[in-house]
Enzyme design. Structure first.
Site, short mmCIF file in Angstrom:
data_model
loop_
_atom_site.label_atom_id
_atom_site.label_comp_id
_atom_site.label_asym_id
_atom_site.label_seq_id
_atom_site.Cartn_x
_atom_site.Cartn_y
_atom_site.Cartn_z
N ASP A 13 -5.67 -4.61 10.50
CA ASP A 13 -5.72 -4.08 9.15
C ASP A 13 -7.20 -4.00 8.78
OD1 ASP A 13 -4.91 -3.41 6.49
OD2 ASP A 13 -5.26 -5.50 5.90
N LEU A 14 -7.53 -3.29 7.74
CA LEU A 14 -8.95 -3.14 7.35
C LEU A 14 -9.26 -3.85 6.02
CD1 LEU A 14 -11.75 -1.72 7.66
CD2 LEU A 14 -10.74 0.21 6.42
N ASP A 15 -8.60 -3.37 4.96
CA ASP A 15 -8.90 -3.88 3.62
C ASP A 15 -8.51 -5.34 3.49
OD1 ASP A 15 -9.79 -1.34 2.58
OD2 ASP A 15 -7.69 -0.72 2.49
N THR A 21 -12.74 -4.90 0.63
CA THR A 21 -12.26 -3.76 -0.18
C THR A 21 -10.97 -4.04 -0.94
OG1 THR A 21 -11.61 -2.99 1.98
CG2 THR A 21 -13.28 -1.68 0.84
N LYS A 49 -1.29 -5.35 -2.18
CA LYS A 49 -2.09 -5.40 -0.94
C LYS A 49 -1.30 -4.79 0.22
CE LYS A 49 -4.77 -9.53 -1.99
NZ LYS A 49 -4.86 -10.97 -1.66
N GLY A 50 -1.92 -3.88 0.93
CA GLY A 50 -1.28 -3.26 2.09
C GLY A 50 -0.37 -2.09 1.76
N ILE A 51 -0.12 -1.88 0.48
CA ILE A 51 0.83 -0.84 0.05
C ILE A 51 0.10 0.49 -0.16
CG2 ILE A 51 2.55 -0.26 -1.74
CD1 ILE A 51 3.24 -2.80 -0.04
N ARG A 53 -1.11 4.28 -1.36
CA ARG A 53 -1.60 4.68 -2.68
C ARG A 53 -0.45 5.04 -3.64
NH1 ARG A 53 -5.87 9.37 -2.31
NH2 ARG A 53 -6.55 7.96 -0.64
N SER A 120 -4.46 0.58 9.22
CA SER A 120 -4.69 0.46 7.77
C SER A 120 -3.89 1.53 7.05
CB SER A 120 -6.17 0.66 7.46
OG SER A 120 -6.36 0.80 6.06
N ALA A 121 -3.31 1.14 5.91
CA ALA A 121 -2.57 2.11 5.09
C ALA A 121 -3.52 3.06 4.37
CB ALA A 121 -1.72 1.37 4.07
N SER A 122 -4.82 2.78 4.46
CA SER A 122 -5.78 3.53 3.64
C SER A 122 -6.23 4.83 4.26
CB SER A 122 -7.00 2.67 3.35
OG SER A 122 -7.97 3.44 2.66
N ASN A 124 -8.74 6.19 3.26
CA ASN A 124 -10.20 6.06 3.21
C ASN A 124 -10.77 5.22 4.35
OD1 ASN A 124 -10.91 7.44 0.63
ND2 ASN A 124 -9.53 5.90 -0.23
N LYS A 151 3.88 -0.16 5.17
CA LYS A 151 4.14 -1.59 5.28
C LYS A 151 5.04 -2.00 4.11
CE LYS A 151 -0.55 -2.09 7.08
NZ LYS A 151 -1.91 -2.61 6.89
N GLU A 175 -3.87 -9.41 9.62
CA GLU A 175 -3.52 -8.99 8.26
C GLU A 175 -3.94 -9.99 7.18
OE1 GLU A 175 -2.17 -6.92 6.19
OE2 GLU A 175 -1.59 -5.31 7.53
N ASP A 176 -4.13 -9.48 5.97
CA ASP A 176 -4.35 -10.36 4.82
C ASP A 176 -3.19 -10.27 3.82
OD1 ASP A 176 -5.04 -7.68 4.05
OD2 ASP A 176 -5.88 -8.52 2.22
C1 BG6 Z 1 -4.36 -0.64 1.97
C2 BG6 Z 1 -4.79 -1.47 0.79
O1 BG6 Z 1 -5.13 -0.99 3.08
O2 BG6 Z 1 -4.56 0.75 1.71
C3 BG6 Z 1 -4.07 -1.01 -0.46
O3 BG6 Z 1 -4.49 -2.83 1.05
C4 BG6 Z 1 -4.30 0.49 -0.67
O4 BG6 Z 1 -4.56 -1.73 -1.58
C5 BG6 Z 1 -3.84 1.24 0.59
O5 BG6 Z 1 -3.56 0.96 -1.79
C6 BG6 Z 1 -4.05 2.76 0.47
O6 BG6 Z 1 -5.42 3.03 0.38
P1 BG6 Z 1 -6.02 4.45 0.02
O7 BG6 Z 1 -7.51 4.27 0.26
O8 BG6 Z 1 -5.42 5.47 0.92
O9 BG6 Z 1 -5.71 4.72 -1.41
MG MG Z 2 -5.22 -5.61 3.87
#
Ligand code: BG6
Ligand code: MG
Length: 223
Positions: A13-15, A21, A49-51, A53, A120-122, A124, A151, A175-176
């Protein structure tokens, strides 16, 4: 039970794991919740966390009893607003924002020939890795846009192992978030949680902070 010697790869995982972040995500969501008149709580923040956007936005609206108050187009706008605020903070980041010990841990994994992928779910994540100058470490990234479910569904961690061409039981997921630990466990990987042992109680091993995450300490826990 998987032994340390069986491990060939790490799915990260990243964030909140590689960088802080999760705090920036939390602040940006808190701001949005305030602007919508939804009461913020630590519990709500942790649950995000992990969810993804859009799922995070839904959870915030639900917490305020506002899940039926916005059209899809309006929700997209709210999520975009949060992302603009979040990205402005990400763009201020430097390698100094890598969490303590994580660069050394990644270097030790590389030196020992472990394979790495990012789950990572992000959306970004590539931007964040770039700011941290860690993009080279993660040529293999699961595209969160390709996921049917976020997740705690195992899909993202299953894909993380597939990118490494490894069976899940030869991978450690890092994971966190409780939702992420649940995803790792459901994918059949070994789960390593970083943070509060009660919150992450489902993990195979928990470390209180990133400085404690070393190969030697993992070996001690896995045997
Ligand atoms: C996860 C974060 O890694 O990514 C969440 O823990 C975040 O807090 C999710 O909502 C989605 O990120 P993004 O950058 O695509 O909005
Ligand atoms: Mg995380």
């Amino acid at each position: 039970m998987t032994k340390f010697a069986d491990i060939k790869g790490f799915v990260f995982d990243l964030d909140g794991v590689i960088t802080d972040t999760s705090i920036l995500h939390g602040t940006a969501w808190h701001q949005l919740a305030d602007s919508l008149g939804v009461a913020w709580s630590e519990e709500l923040g942790n649950g995000l966390k992990g969810i993804s956007r859009m799922d995070s936005l839904e959870m915030i609206l639900k917490a305020g009893g506002k899940e039926n108050d916005y059209t899809e187009a309006e929700k997209e706008k709210l999520a975009a607003q949060k992302n603009t605020n979040y990205v402005a903070e990400v763009d201020k980041m430097t390698p100094a924002n890598i969490l303590p010990g994580m660069k050394d841990f990644l270097d030790s994994l590389r030196a020992k020939g472990y394979q790495l992928s990012l789950a990572s779910a992000s959306k970004n994540a590539p931007r964040v890795l770039g700011k941290l100058q860690l993009a080279d470490y993660f040529p293999k990234i699961v595209d969160p846009a390709s996921l049917k479910k976020g997740k705690p569904d195992p899909e993202i961690y299953t894909k993380g192992a597939e990118l490494l061409n490894l069976p899940p039981e030869q991978c450690i997921g890092v994971e966190d978030a409780a939702a992420g630990v649940a995803a790792i466990n459901a994918a059949g990987e070994v789960s390593l949680g970083i943070g509060d042992a009660t919150e992450l109680g489902a993990a195979d091993m928990v470390f209180a902070n990133t400085s404690l995450v070393t190969l030697a300490n993992i070996e001690k826990k896995l045997g």
